[in-house]
Structures are given as C-alpha cells and as structure tokens.
Enzyme design. Sequence first.
Site, PDB file in Angstrom:
ATOM      1  CB  THR A   1      -0.931  -0.005   1.236  1.00 20.54           C
ATOM      2  OG1 THR A   1      -1.895  -1.041   1.061  1.00 20.54           O
ATOM      3  CG2 THR A   1      -1.654   1.314   1.404  1.00 20.54           C
TER       4      THR A   1
ATOM      5  CG  ASN B   1      -6.836  -7.283  -5.792  1.00 21.24           C
ATOM      6  OD1 ASN B   1      -7.046  -6.693  -6.845  1.00 21.24           O
ATOM      7  ND2 ASN B   1      -7.468  -6.985  -4.675  1.00 21.24           N
TER       8      ASN B   1
ATOM      9  CB  CYS C   1      -8.111  -3.760   1.573  1.00 26.10           C
ATOM     10  SG  CYS C   1      -6.476  -4.324   1.180  1.00 26.10           S
TER      11      CYS C   1
END
Lengths: 389, 374
Positions: B73, B145, B318
């Site tokens: 990140t 992802n 997330c």
Amino acid sequence: MSSRPDLKLPIYLDYQATTPLDPRVLKVMMPYFTDKFGNPHSTNHTFGWEAEAGVELARKQVASLIGAQAEEIIFTSGATESNNIAIKGLAYAAYPAKNHVITVATEHTCVLESSAALQRAGFEVTYLPVNAEGLIDPDELARAITPKTTLVSVMAINNEVGVVQNLKKIGEICAARGVSFHTDAAQAAGKIPLDVNDMHIDLMSISGHKLYGPKGIGALYIRRNANVRPLALFDGGGQEGGLRSGTLAPALCAGLGAACQIAAEDRNKDYDHISALSKRMKSTLFGALSGVYLNGSETRRYPGNLNFTFKGVKGDLLVKELRTIAISTGSACSTEKVEPSHVLTAIGLDKKQIECSIRIGFGRMTRLEEVDYAADQIIRTITKIRELL
Amino acid sequence: MTRDTVYLDYNATAPIKPEVIEEMTRVMRAGGNPSSVHAVGRGAKATLEKSRQTIGRMINCRPQKIIFTGGGTEANNIALKVTGIEHIILSATEHDSITHIRQNFPGRVDVISVDENGLIVADELRECLKNASKNTLVTVMLANNETGVIQDIKTLADIAHEAGALFHTDAIQGLGKIPVDFRALGVDMMSLSAHKIGGPQGVGALVALEKIDIQPLIAGGGQEVGRRSGTENLAGIAGFAKAVSLVPQNLRHMDFITTLRDRIEQEIGAYASDTYFYGAGSDRLPNTSTILMPGVLSETQVMAFDLDGICVSSGSACSSGKVKPSHVVSAMGGSQDQALSTIRVSLGWKTQEKDVESFIAAWKKLYDRKRRSL
C-alpha cells in the site's frame, strides 16, 4: 587488552539506536509467522479472526502501557511514520484556520524534517531553544502559543542526550490554551512512567525496536475526543480507522504488544538495573579520567543514556579504536552525515566539543561486567590517544 | 484453528515459508541498526544491502532502484505522489491503494475501462494519453488481486512512453505466481509486497528508476537514500529477500497449482450450469478463481465455507467489514447481483489435492442447499 572469556564481544552499548529483541517477545511473535499467519483484515474466516485477535490484544497492551484506551492506538511502521502522521497530519487537518506549529530545536530528525516540510508548504514553525541542560522553558512555550497554533510537539526523552522534558507541565500549558500536544516517546515508552491523561498528551509516538520489540512497527496514540484528528499520509484499504492503510503485520503488532506488556511489568526492575549500570560507568570514568563532561541534565535524565565529551579525543576516532564495544557518536539516523549534532549544538557545545563527544547506551540486557569491561577499555583507549597527541 | 483447516485465501496473505522464518529469526537475534557505524550496525547494514541485491537479481533490476517500504500500500502511494505529477491514468480494476487517488488527487484523473475479460482497452489508454505530458502517470496492475487477470504491461508501458508519460505497475499479486522481470516489463516503477509470496507482513518495496524524483511520504533520518525514512524493518526485509529468492521454486510449482485450480472450475462448471468464472477467458494467474454462485451473497458463502473449515474470500481483504459489490466484477460487466455473489479462491505453496476436493464438495453442498430453498 584484558581477556574476558565470559564476555561475548563486541559489547553492545548503543541502546538508543536499537535494542536487542527480548527473547520473550520473539516467542510471542513466532506463532503469527507459522500457524496464525492470516490477514487480520480478512474478516470472514478463522485465519483472519485469529490474526485480528492478536492485533487487538496488542492494541490493548500498547494502550495500557500509557494509560490510554485500545481504540486510541493505531499501528504504523515505526516512530518515524507516527511522527510524520502526528505532525503533518494534524497541521493539515487544522489548516487553514490554524497554521502554526511549535517544536523544539533538539527533536529527532524526523520531527524536524516533518516541520521543515510544513514550512515549505507555507506553515509557520517555531523551534523552541533549550538551556544548557537540554530542557525547554515552559514559560517560553506559553509565550510562543498564538491563536493560530495547532500543535506543540516535544519529545519525551532526547535520543542523543537522554534528558527528560517536563511533559506534565507542557501538557498543562497546551490543555489550558486549547492546543494539541504531541510527544515523540520513541525513547521513553516503557522506560519511564507515561500517562496520557495525567500528562495531558493528545498524541504520542511509540517505536517497537527501542523497547526490546521488533523493527518495522510503531504506534501512534490519538486522544479519542481530541479537537483535531490528523489526516492520513497515505490511503488505501482504509485500515486503522482510515488513518493508516495497508495490511497490518500481526507478528509485528503482537511483538510490540508483548514488548509493552513486559515493559510495564519490568519497568521498575529495569530502571533500577540501568541506574546502577549508569552510576558505575559515570563514577569509573570520572574517577580515572580528567577532562570528562556529561552532556545534558544529570538529574532530569534517563540513566540508560550517557553522552560524554572527552576533552581532546575525537569521538569518531574513539568509536573506531574501541573495536570490542559497539557505541556511537550520536543519532544512528544521520547516515554518513558530516554536520555536527544539532542537539549538542543546541545545548551550547562548540564544534570542537561536539567532535569529542560520544553516546553510551545501556539497557535491560546489559550486564555489570560488560559495563566494567567497557569502562576499562574506554579509559585505556582515551589515555592512549591522549598520550599520542 | 484446527490442523485440517483448508486455507484458500493466498491472495489475501500467504503462510510464511519456514526458510523465511529461519532467516528472520537469525536477523532478529543478531540485532543492530543498519545506520549505526559500529560493528553491530555494519553487520545489520550488510544484511540490508545483501537483501537488496538478492531482490534486484531475482527481479532483474539494479539494487539501487529498490526502496523498501512498510508494505505494498505504501509503495503504491509513493508511486502516485511522484514530484510534479499532474495527471493520473488508472484502470478500473486497480487495488484500493491506487483507486483512492480518484478522491484525493488535486489534478486530473482518468479511469480506463476493462473488457468482459478484465483486460484494458488499449485504445482507451491511447485516447487518454492524447494530452499527456511528462507529468502524466499511468498505473496498471500486472495481475488483478480478485480475478488474477494479467495485463500486457509491456505493450501498455510502451504506449505510455510513446506519449511521454511515466508508467507504474502494481506487481504485488504477480510476484511468485508468474515471472516478474522489471526490465522486460519496461516500466518506470513497480510495487511489490512480501507477504503475498510467503514472506512476512509489514514489508514491501517500490522499484523506481533513479531519474524519478520520489517525494518522501515519511520524512526523517534519510534512510533509503532519502526516499523513505525510518529505521529499516531489517528482519522483515531479510525475510522478504529470502522469500523472493524462493520464487523460482514457487514458479515451478505453478503447473501443479494450475491443475488444482482448473479442477475446481471444471467440476463446479459441470455441476452448476449457471455459475461463471470471472477472467477465465483471459491470461490469468494460475492460482486464482473468481466464482459466481448466483443468488447467494458472497458474505453468506464465505461464512458457510468457514463453518466447513474452509477459508476463502469475498474479494479484497482490505475492505474490512464493508459489504459492497466487487468493483472488479462490476468493471468486467457483472451486474450488481453478480458482483455481490462472487467469491475468490486463491491457492498457494501449501495447497494440496485434498484441500481442493474439500472446497468442491462444500461448494456443491451449499449450492444444493440454496437451490432447494429458492
């Protein structure tokens, strides 16, 4: 050179740069590397829950060390990041209504650099001076606060000279004037008693690897009902209440939590042990050598940090000659920088005195025999260098 | 957690490899701050630089280009905040650590769509690049992802460079699953993360050409040549390097992983005619399958699998607690209902035949139960 088969060389006396990892901390961390490896933000399955539970326990342990609530703690990659969030994040959050930040000339580089970044962006920054003891004058702080002031940032224990600022007094002034108070407690957390309520602290930065925990983890305490909350430095998945995105590292969080809990339990024992070592080092050096000066306050000082000037003996030469002892001339961050220490400059040393200064740091793992050995080596080496001059 | 829990969420995080733990334990025991000049510090510094060299060698870049960060990140955020950038072009299926820029960027942001296979429409990129300058940054992830769809980064980077723009790729999910070669990709910057490849959480890297003026997000002692301050997470970095050095072993294992993944899709596809596998029509990661179970909310599915001792995910890990349709499935043309009824299964180095069999059986069981109740 005296041969000491019972001592493991080199002897590490640089506890301000980093501390050894406590084996008890490593033991707590290990399961998070192996069995409990989940992503703590995977909220839908067992692996995620287990990792999250570890993170939340750690949050409680960190909070409890400083008298805070768990929800007031966010995890970061270290105290440098915590300081950056606290200072830049808070200044931007209060801007443009307020545009003034107060800090101290002897802060850690990351606080000074964050402040410099604010200045470049148009903020006003006041750098309070310190006296010869390394302490700020609280009245001067009070005078520096204006209606435009957002934040006062004062470190708890100085990394170079170990002096302890009067946080409670500073906190009272800030509280009375409605200004946020941040303290960089990287060197202080777990070493001296800290209570965010008693000391009126609104934000506090903590580092894992300065309190016998792992590197790569830190925490930032943010008072829940604070008038201003900092903005994030960077964004993403919105973890840590949106203040610090990125997957948390449960092993590192658990390591920091365990380090805090151990520090809370062992603090008095550690402090007594370190005070005894410090006293021994001081009395041995002062007894055997002339031209020795202790830099910074002797009374308002964390005993695990001794910063000395040895007249006529250059610090970098001494550090190099002391092959069996790992010590440093000052902050570890200033990689290969050649400027003289800003901290020693601020307490009034001249360039020559600064060149002849070194920092000796002790901690939980330091043994008395190591201090005796190191003192002996320092005395011999200084005597030898002085003879050659 | 019981021994027989089936973990199929490698894109969220992968179990750490024993060799990595061994290396990290060694480094943690050795101690030292890499910036200290004494013997202990020099030892730490040597570990740091050796780690950088190992990673540089494995991903084919000069070690000086590697900036260690606190994770993927942060690496993505640094890339977006390069000095002087006034215009950012990103794809519709990027990770949250990139997409947030749509809200937070003062300059112009263009989002390019993907087709039903999850692939970027190159003409749309060319169109967006018409007003490009050296202050334009294009960012496209190497492998998604959620779906594992692999973009043709080399071609896209060439297109961006022809227009004078900079190009960044988020290669976090690609590393360890497909070959990742910085030079061959032809990008200016690339983000990596350790914990997706059997390394530790809390460490990542941005690989950046030296000419790029990185604006440090975290100011301080000037570590990482002034590009990222703070005492380095040395054990984490050493563990990262160890995990990267084991990547060839991962890649050799991918043939087996592909057969396992394909078996899931064949058996489920044959069992339920109304299912769909997002991204299956394109080149994608060998370990990832994004599976639609029509009419069953992904949250419900994930919970049901968990009760059966199987860990899968409803998309990106997330978005903690947030129940929202997958923006990736939506971007690929999925309806709101479909985007809410998709799960991600991702396999990795410890996954075995029997894990996949348990998952297939549990999927069928849930599917049947839901059919009956409809």
